[in-house]
Design a protein around this motif. Sequence first.
Motif, short mmCIF file in Angstrom:
data_model
loop_
_atom_site.label_atom_id
_atom_site.label_comp_id
_atom_site.label_asym_id
_atom_site.label_seq_id
_atom_site.Cartn_x
_atom_site.Cartn_y
_atom_site.Cartn_z
N ARG A 239 9.07 -0.84 -44.98
CA ARG A 239 9.66 -1.65 -46.43
C ARG A 239 9.10 -1.27 -47.19
O ARG A 239 8.94 -0.58 -48.72
CB ARG A 239 10.98 -1.86 -46.37
N ARG A 240 8.06 -2.07 -47.12
CA ARG A 240 6.36 -2.16 -47.97
C ARG A 240 5.83 -1.02 -48.05
O ARG A 240 5.52 -0.72 -49.85
CB ARG A 240 5.84 -3.17 -47.52
N TRP A 241 5.39 -0.75 -47.24
CA TRP A 241 4.86 0.65 -47.54
C TRP A 241 5.37 2.18 -47.78
O TRP A 241 5.33 3.51 -47.72
CB TRP A 241 3.79 0.70 -46.10
N GLY A 242 6.73 2.49 -47.98
CA GLY A 242 8.08 3.62 -48.34
C GLY A 242 8.47 4.30 -47.52
O GLY A 242 8.24 5.61 -47.63
N THR B 206 3.72 4.48 -37.40
CA THR B 206 4.57 3.39 -36.95
C THR B 206 3.96 2.20 -36.42
O THR B 206 4.55 1.06 -36.81
CB THR B 206 5.73 3.08 -36.77
N GLY B 207 2.96 2.20 -36.12
CA GLY B 207 1.85 1.11 -34.53
C GLY B 207 1.11 0.13 -35.54
O GLY B 207 0.82 0.04 -36.65
N PHE C 158 5.00 -9.14 -52.20
CA PHE C 158 4.26 -7.76 -53.04
C PHE C 158 4.25 -6.96 -53.39
O PHE C 158 4.97 -6.15 -54.09
CB PHE C 158 4.26 -7.01 -51.07
N ASP C 159 2.85 -6.94 -54.05
CA ASP C 159 2.63 -6.06 -55.30
C ASP C 159 2.30 -4.99 -55.29
O ASP C 159 1.90 -3.81 -55.85
CB ASP C 159 2.43 -6.78 -56.21
N MET C 160 2.25 -4.48 -53.91
CA MET C 160 1.04 -2.90 -53.40
C MET C 160 2.40 -2.52 -52.37
O MET C 160 2.89 -2.91 -51.62
CB MET C 160 0.25 -2.96 -52.98
N HIS C 161 2.71 -1.30 -53.14
CA HIS C 161 4.18 -0.48 -51.99
C HIS C 161 3.75 1.14 -52.37
O HIS C 161 2.80 1.34 -53.09
CB HIS C 161 5.08 -0.46 -53.31
N HIS D 198 -5.47 0.57 -52.04
CA HIS D 198 -4.14 0.37 -51.36
C HIS D 198 -4.82 1.88 -50.09
O HIS D 198 -5.02 3.11 -50.43
CB HIS D 198 -2.83 1.59 -53.24
N PRO D 199 -3.87 1.36 -49.18
CA PRO D 199 -4.17 2.24 -47.56
C PRO D 199 -3.25 3.40 -47.98
O PRO D 199 -3.70 4.73 -46.95
CB PRO D 199 -3.49 1.56 -47.04
#
Length: 373
Positions: free
Chosen positions: A307-310, A134-135, A369-372, A151-152
């Motif tokens: 939140r963006r990355w679930g 989470t850093g 944002f459209d990438m989740h 997508h990371p």
Amino acid sequence: MNTTSSQPERTHLRLGFVALSDAAPLAVAALRDLGACHGITIELCRQPSWAAVRDKLLSGEIDAAHALYGLVYGVQLGIGGPRADMAVLMVLNRNGQAITLSRPLADAVDAGASVKEALLALGRRPVIAQTFPTGTHAMWLYYWLAAHGVHPLRDVESIVIPPTRMADALVDGALDGFCAGEPWHAVAQAREAGRTVAYTSEIWPDHPEKVLACRRDFAALYPNTARALVRTMLDACAWLDAKTHREEIAQALSSPELLGVPTALIAPRLVASGDGDARALPVRFFDDGAVNYPRVSDGHWFITQYRRWGMLDADIDDGDIAASVNQTALYRDAAWAAGIAIPGERRAATFCDGRVWDGGDAAGYLAGFDMHA
């Protein structure tokens, strides 16, 4: 009632740090005994990783630490580890981080390939490291990759390793790149294993980076001590504003007890960010206190990215969480006693993808944002 003149409840403090150039304020405070005039002494405790910093803060083996902003919020939210109430006492620096890619990938980008084209050309998922789930480095890396159409979490294998091992892993071919702090990008470049392709100040100009962190019960039980520690660190950050002082501390940081890296690899990116690269904004430690105020909106931004990355789906009030973590009242007391101005509660920041964050409409910002995951 102002209590900043009261004696600290605790006079000897153990402060954790990871071997990074932006641990400079802690080094300055300890080596110059800046806590003496505030009634405290400081013992530096080098840690091998951010996970070790987290664990020793939670166990009480260290009292406070130089910590990733996002580490504090990850612990507060219980993401990827134990949950505990945490406190951000102040910001220690802005900017000063980077993204390095292996030489073949950096060569491809230099030759005109997009970041996405260069990574896809590997024919496999690239392995890119960051330093804590989470850093800050994870969030800068994810944001940068997404801004380049990568997508990371799906297109890249993102792994966690300590910053001190980044250059070795790149040399060994175990990594295709990494996001971390200095001097490990300078080390990787000196070893001809990779090159810096982006600076985090290009992603979010003058972004908050490391903070002075502790458990919230420590700040509640020992408020005079916490204020004394903030006063000490403000003195250290102010001392670092002078170029000659940065050159001096770069030499001290090279010692085995601190970074264990030659001064020649520390000083250029600490004194002139990015080794003089015009793309990089300088690492900032003080700027008359503009760096150090623990803005609630800055902490709130990290929650938007979880939140963006679930990583977070809990039905909680994100703004209230940030307001409870960031110790703005305690900081104001300490800054007031030192005669340091308090900046505004919000500041608008424009990111590399053109999006603007000011802490206002967090739901609207996140919905853009459209990438989740």
